[in-house]
Design a protein around this motif. Structure first.
Motif: not given
Length: 543
Positions: A22-37, A208-211, A219-225
């Motif tokens: 199994r690679a993923l199990d029940g993932l919840q995710l929503s990505v909108g405009p901007g740069r997501t790492g 703009d944010r790190i996933a 887990t979301w973190y605002g900002g860069n690395l």
């Protein structure tokens, strides 16, 4: 009416490979405009997630909702070498229709094929030029381009298509410094949804944010690395503090439970003594015994529950502290003495035209960084040193055992398990010895029995490196071609420490300057048509 904003939403997303892993199990995710790492340990499922988003894989369960067109640049882009550049860009039919119309063909299907794309050639050339591919003609074939140029060509095709969502998987892998700067500039100018899976610090500093993908949760973190690392460090400090508090609470609850049990035992003994002495009537003694027993039971239950709660809080606190396994590379203790001959190059002409004029010598435990633009011949030189390619002229003499870890990691047989692959390089090693070594590379138990073809990029690197180091004889010269391409940040740090402790000679081809500089490089060699000595300062300035 305005067009809807591009967005990707994953709901209860699960995915399993055909072998059941199994690679993923029940993932919840929503990505909108901007740069997501998108970051995470090797094998966390980053590439799989991007392929699911792009529609290249079908979810085992759950669903993906996409608003807008998607463009996907995979980690290992493979283009048909016979494909023309205009076809790779997706503009060949429109271009052919344009040329037909210019030649006098005014049929309706020609105009339909062009649509509104009358400036497609101009836009294509401008896009290629912006990525440093202005010298690539639209009529040339992919086979005439280097691997790094093919990556930029793939990005150019996506930029021309103007999708609302751009998915990039390790886009800076194999790119030289010049190409990396072009790619970063193109991404700086991008407007829309961008999701980039990467371990490249320079690239992740621009998001703009790190996933952070971990155990099928983001887990979301605002900002860069840098902001992510600061936030994570604060989180981990607080989590470790909570562990210490929870451990102290468990110890206190154990002590209080023991004390309550001692007090209860004393009361029972005292009551029994009074009864035996006849100081208390039998009825009263029985009532007192029942009362003491009930009180002791309540106290025991109270303290047992408190201890269970304390242990539960400790488990939760420990769970919050990250204990990310890292590869524990043990490079062989194969010291090369100063002055010992390792490698001699003499008037060498490589298969694809690059040259080494005169004589170059590598003596003792030198550490050489081999740099140059994509297509300059760095991989060809390493393959020649490893004996995989014959030079056109001249000679390359290696005087010590060497091992070569290629960029494409094609030393593995995809149809064999990790254990079986390593056994090919060490036929005299026992199965237990191989498994013990693989455990240090995080292939424990059933993971060591996985087929190489199902491994992620980072897992594949670990398996190939394990095979290289377990082989006999042990290497006194290591040739590494872009070794950090598929490693997560933690593994890059560990590999850096391991190579820093290596006692043999080292030749590393790469573009990751922080990594190269951390190895204590003693010589910098630039391959640009010809091989010549250079400096770290010149490399940093872009040759």
């Amino acid at each position: 009416m305005s067009a809807p904003t591009a967005r990707i939403t994953c709901s209860s997303l699960s995915f399993s490979w055909p072998d059941g892993s199994r690679a993923l199990d029940g993932l919840q995710l929503s990505v909108g405009p901007g740069r997501t790492g998108l970051i995470g340990l090797n094998g966390a499922g980053k590439s799989t997630l991007l392929r699911l988003m792009a529609g290249e894989l079908r979810p085992t369960a759950g669903r993906i909702t996409v608003t807008g067109d998607i463009g996907h640049l995979p980690q290992n882009l493979v283009l048909d070498t016979g494909l023309r550049v205009d076809a790779a860009l997706g503009i060949a039919p429109v271009r052919a229709a344009l040329h037909a119309i210019e030649a006098g063909d005014t049929s309706e299907e020609r105009f339909a094929a062009v649509g509104d794309a009358w400036d497609v050639e101009e836009r294509a050339r401008a896009t290629l030029d912006g990525l440093g591919l202005g010298h690539i003609g639209l009529d040339r074939t992919v086979g005439e381009m280097s691997g790094g140029e093919c990556v930029l060509l793939g990005l150019a095709a996506l930029l021309l298509a103007r999708p609302g969502v751009l998915l990039l998987d390790e886009p800076t892998n194999n790119l030289d410094l010049y190409a990396r700067r072009r790619l970063l500039a193109a991404l700086d100018a991008w407007h829309g949804v961008l999701v980039v899976a990467s371990h490249d610090r320079e690239l992740l500093e621009r998001v703009d944010r790190i996933a952070d993908l971990r155990d099928s949760a983001v887990t979301w973190y605002g900002g860069n690395l840098t902001a992510y690392e600061e936030a994570l460090a604060a989180e981990q400090e607080a989590a470790e503090r909570m562990v210490r508090v929870a451990e102290a609470d468990v110890r206190r609850q154990k002590r209080e439970l023991a004390e309550a049990q001692v007090k209860s035992a004393r009361r029972r003994r005292y009551g029994q003594k009074l009864f035996e002495q006849g100081s208390v009537p039998k009825i009263a003694a029985s009532a007192r015994a029942r009362s003491a027993q009930e009180s002791a039971g309540k106290q025991r239950l109270l303290h047992t529950n408190r201890l269970a709660g304390a242990r539960e809080r400790l488990d939760e606190a420990v769970e919050a502290v990250r204990d990310d396994d890292e590869i524990r590379v043990e490079l062989p203790r194969t010291r090369v003495h100063p002055g010992q001959d390792v490698l001699v190059l003499q008037d060498l002409e490589l298969a694809h035209g690059a040259r080494v004029r005169g004589r170059y010598e590598l003596r003792g435990p030198e550490r050489v960084a081999l740099v140059g633009r994509n297509g300059a011949g760095k991989t060809t030189l390493l393959r020649t040193l490893a004996g995989e390619l014959a030079p056109v002229s001249g000679e390359a003499v290696v005087s010590v055992p060497l091992r070569f870890l290629p960029q494409r990691l094609d030393v593995l047989d995809d149809g064999l398990s990790v254990v079986e692959n390593v056994a090919r390089f060490a036929p005299d090693a026992t199965g237990n010895h191989i498994r013990a070594r693989l455990a240090r590379f995080l292939f424990k138990g059933a993971r060591a029995d996985r087929a190489a073809g199902t491994l992620s990029g980072g897992e594949r690197f670990r398996a190939a490196l394990a095979a290289l180091l377990l082989a006999e004889p042990a290497p006194r010269l290591l040739l590494l071609d872009e070794p950090t391409n598929n490693l997560d940040l933690a593994s890059v740090r560990r590999l850096t420490a391991a190579l820093a402790a290596y006692e043999g000679a080292l030749v590393v081809a790469g573009h990751d300057l922080p990594f190269l500089e951390s190895l204590g490089i003693t010589r910098w060699l630039l391959l640009d048509g010809e091989l010549r000595e250079t400096t770290a300062e010149e490399v940093r300035a872009g040759f």
